[in-house]
Design a protein around this motif. Structure first.
Motif, PDB file in Angstrom:
ATOM      1  N   THR A 175       0.844  -1.204   0.000  1.00 23.58           N
ATOM      2  CA  THR A 175       0.000   0.000   0.000  1.00 23.58           C
ATOM      3  C   THR A 175       0.874   1.247   0.000  1.00 23.58           C
TER       4      THR A 175
ATOM      5  N   SER B 105       2.046   5.149  -2.239  1.00 17.87           N
ATOM      6  CA  SER B 105       2.281   5.685  -3.583  1.00 17.87           C
ATOM      7  C   SER B 105       3.321   4.868  -4.360  1.00 17.87           C
ATOM      8  N   THR B 106       4.306   4.299  -3.664  1.00 18.86           N
ATOM      9  CA  THR B 106       5.331   3.508  -4.358  1.00 18.86           C
ATOM     10  C   THR B 106       4.751   2.152  -4.774  1.00 18.86           C
TER      11      THR B 106
ATOM     12  N   GLY C 151       6.078  -0.636  -0.031  1.00 18.89           N
ATOM     13  CA  GLY C 151       6.884   0.535   0.306  1.00 18.89           C
ATOM     14  C   GLY C 151       7.222   0.551   1.784  1.00 18.89           C
TER      15      GLY C 151
ATOM     16  N   ASP D  54       8.239   3.632   5.190  1.00 17.67           N
ATOM     17  CA  ASP D  54       8.468   5.024   5.601  1.00 17.67           C
ATOM     18  C   ASP D  54       9.914   5.243   6.014  1.00 17.67           C
TER      19      ASP D  54
ATOM     20  N   LYS E 203       6.739   1.190   9.002  1.00 14.51           N
ATOM     21  CA  LYS E 203       5.665   1.241   8.019  1.00 14.51           C
ATOM     22  C   LYS E 203       4.382   1.711   8.697  1.00 14.51           C
ATOM     23  N   GLY E 204       3.415   2.084   7.871  1.00 13.76           N
ATOM     24  CA  GLY E 204       2.125   2.468   8.422  1.00 13.76           C
ATOM     25  C   GLY E 204       1.769   3.921   8.206  1.00 13.76           C
TER      26      GLY E 204
ATOM     27  N   ALA F 127      -1.899   1.214   6.718  1.00 11.42           N
ATOM     28  CA  ALA F 127      -2.239  -0.171   6.364  1.00 11.42           C
ATOM     29  C   ALA F 127      -1.343  -1.193   7.060  1.00 11.42           C
TER      30      ALA F 127
ATOM     31  N   GLU G 168      -0.527  -5.140   6.083  1.00  9.56           N
ATOM     32  CA  GLU G 168       0.801  -5.234   5.463  1.00  9.56           C
ATOM     33  C   GLU G 168       1.670  -6.243   6.212  1.00  9.56           C
TER      34      GLU G 168
ATOM     35  N   LYS H 203      14.199   7.353   2.081  1.00  9.96           N
ATOM     36  CA  LYS H 203      13.651   6.501   3.146  1.00  9.96           C
ATOM     37  C   LYS H 203      14.752   5.759   3.910  1.00  9.96           C
TER      38      LYS H 203
HETATM   39  O1  LIG Z   1       3.434   1.603   5.102  1.00  8.35           O
HETATM   40  C1  LIG Z   1       2.827   2.110   4.216  1.00  8.35           C
HETATM   41  C2  LIG Z   1       1.344   2.228   4.207  1.00  8.35           C
HETATM   42  O2  LIG Z   1       0.793   1.782   5.424  1.00  8.35           O
HETATM   43  C3  LIG Z   1       3.543   2.638   3.015  1.00  8.35           C
HETATM   44  O3  LIG Z   1       4.249   1.604   2.430  1.00  8.35           O
HETATM   45  C4  LIG Z   1       4.468   3.719   3.439  1.00  8.35           C
HETATM   46  O4  LIG Z   1       3.705   4.721   4.105  1.00  8.35           O
HETATM   47  C5  LIG Z   1       5.217   4.331   2.260  1.00  8.35           C
HETATM   48  O5  LIG Z   1       4.320   5.019   1.443  1.00  8.35           O
HETATM   49  P1  LIG Z   1       4.790   5.765   0.127  1.00  8.35           P
HETATM   50  O6  LIG Z   1       5.223   4.724  -0.837  1.00  8.35           O
HETATM   51  O7  LIG Z   1       3.556   6.519  -0.316  1.00  8.35           O
HETATM   52  O8  LIG Z   1       5.911   6.699   0.512  1.00  8.35           O
END
Ligand SMILES: O=C(CO)[C@H](O)[C@H](O)COP(=O)(O)O
Length: 232
Positions: free
Chosen positions: A28, A30-31, A84, A86, A96-97, A101, A105, A123
């Motif tokens: 979940t 954008s990546t 993906g 954070d 993550k989170g 999600a 995840e 990241k």
């Molecule tokens: O853990 C996540 C969602 O719960 C995402 O993988 C994380 O927030 C990274 O998101 P993005 O790819 O938009 O930077």
């Protein structure tokens, strides 16, 4: 190259690991969304895979992109999860989170033979904690759960402000599982494995965003190209 292009590059590199017949965990964010779009193109060209989405948002994206879906009740394992993160540290521990999600995840990553983390290289951090740690909680008894979380933080040598996550409309953010998220600004988590264990032991905590020992490799896209880091 902008951030979004870097994310798509990382997603494209992870797609090289996908083989015909694989059962995939679909992350979940954008990546991960880039990965699902690219996967959808391969499916349209004849690739045979099936995916388990880690959120309702990802389910909608996968359906839109024509990626066939299943559940962890219908299949007994996943070959590969692509998601993906954070934050990613040199041991490939993750926070993550950010997208809320983390529970699904983590269930999907834990059911998977391998997990590839895809991200732009901002990241990558020497130590986790700059990104607020999401802790998914049951709304009932939240005061008691927050006190228990503070105690766990103190035991693990961290501290910081906690806030219940709000959605863009100002209301409390509710996860796909119907829970709330408390975001904790810890700054630096010296021992993420101990903190993960302490948080998991709290009854009102459903799950937390520390992913310890789950990622097999990370694909990081930056201005200098793509770096693939394998967990030792
Ligand atoms: O853990 C996540 C969602 O719960 C995402 O993988 C994380 O927030 C990274 O998101 P993005 O790819 O938009 O930077």
């Amino acid at each position: 190259m902008n951030m979004d292009q870097l994310k798509r590059q990382a997603a494209a590199r992870a797609l090289d690991e996908v083989r015909d017949g694989m059962q995939l965990g679909l992350g979940t964010g954008s990546t991960a969304k880039h990965f699902i779009e690219l996967l959808g193109e391969r499916v349209a060209a004849g690739l045979n895979v099936i995916g388990v989405p880690t959120s309702e948002a990802t389910r909608a994206d996968a359906e839109r992109c024509g990626v066939p879906l299943t559940t962890l009740d219908e299949i007994d394992h996943l070959d590969l999860t692509v998601d993906g993160a954070d934050e990613i540290d040199p041991q490939l521990n993750l926070i993550k989170g950010g997208g809320g999600a983390l529970l699904r995840e983590k269930i999907v990553a834990a059911a998977s033979d391998r997990m590839i983390v895809i991200a732009d290289d901002t990241k990558w951090v020497p130590t986790l904690g700059r990104f607020p740690l999401p802790v998914e909680v049951i709304p009932f008894g939240l005061g008691a759960t927050r006190r228990a979380i503070e105690k766990a933080f103190a035991q693990c040598g961290v501290s910081g402000q906690m806030a219940v996550r709000k959605a863009k409309d100002g209301h409390v953010f509710v996860t796909d599982g119907g829970h709330w998220i408390v975001d904790a600004q810890l700054g630096r988590i010296a021992d993420p494995a101990s903190l993960a264990k302490a948080l998991s032991a709290i009854p009102g905590v459903v799950e937390h965003g520390l992913f310890i020992g789950l990622a097999s490799s990370a694909v990081l896209a930056g201005g200098d190209g793509i770096r693939v880091i394998e967990r030792r």
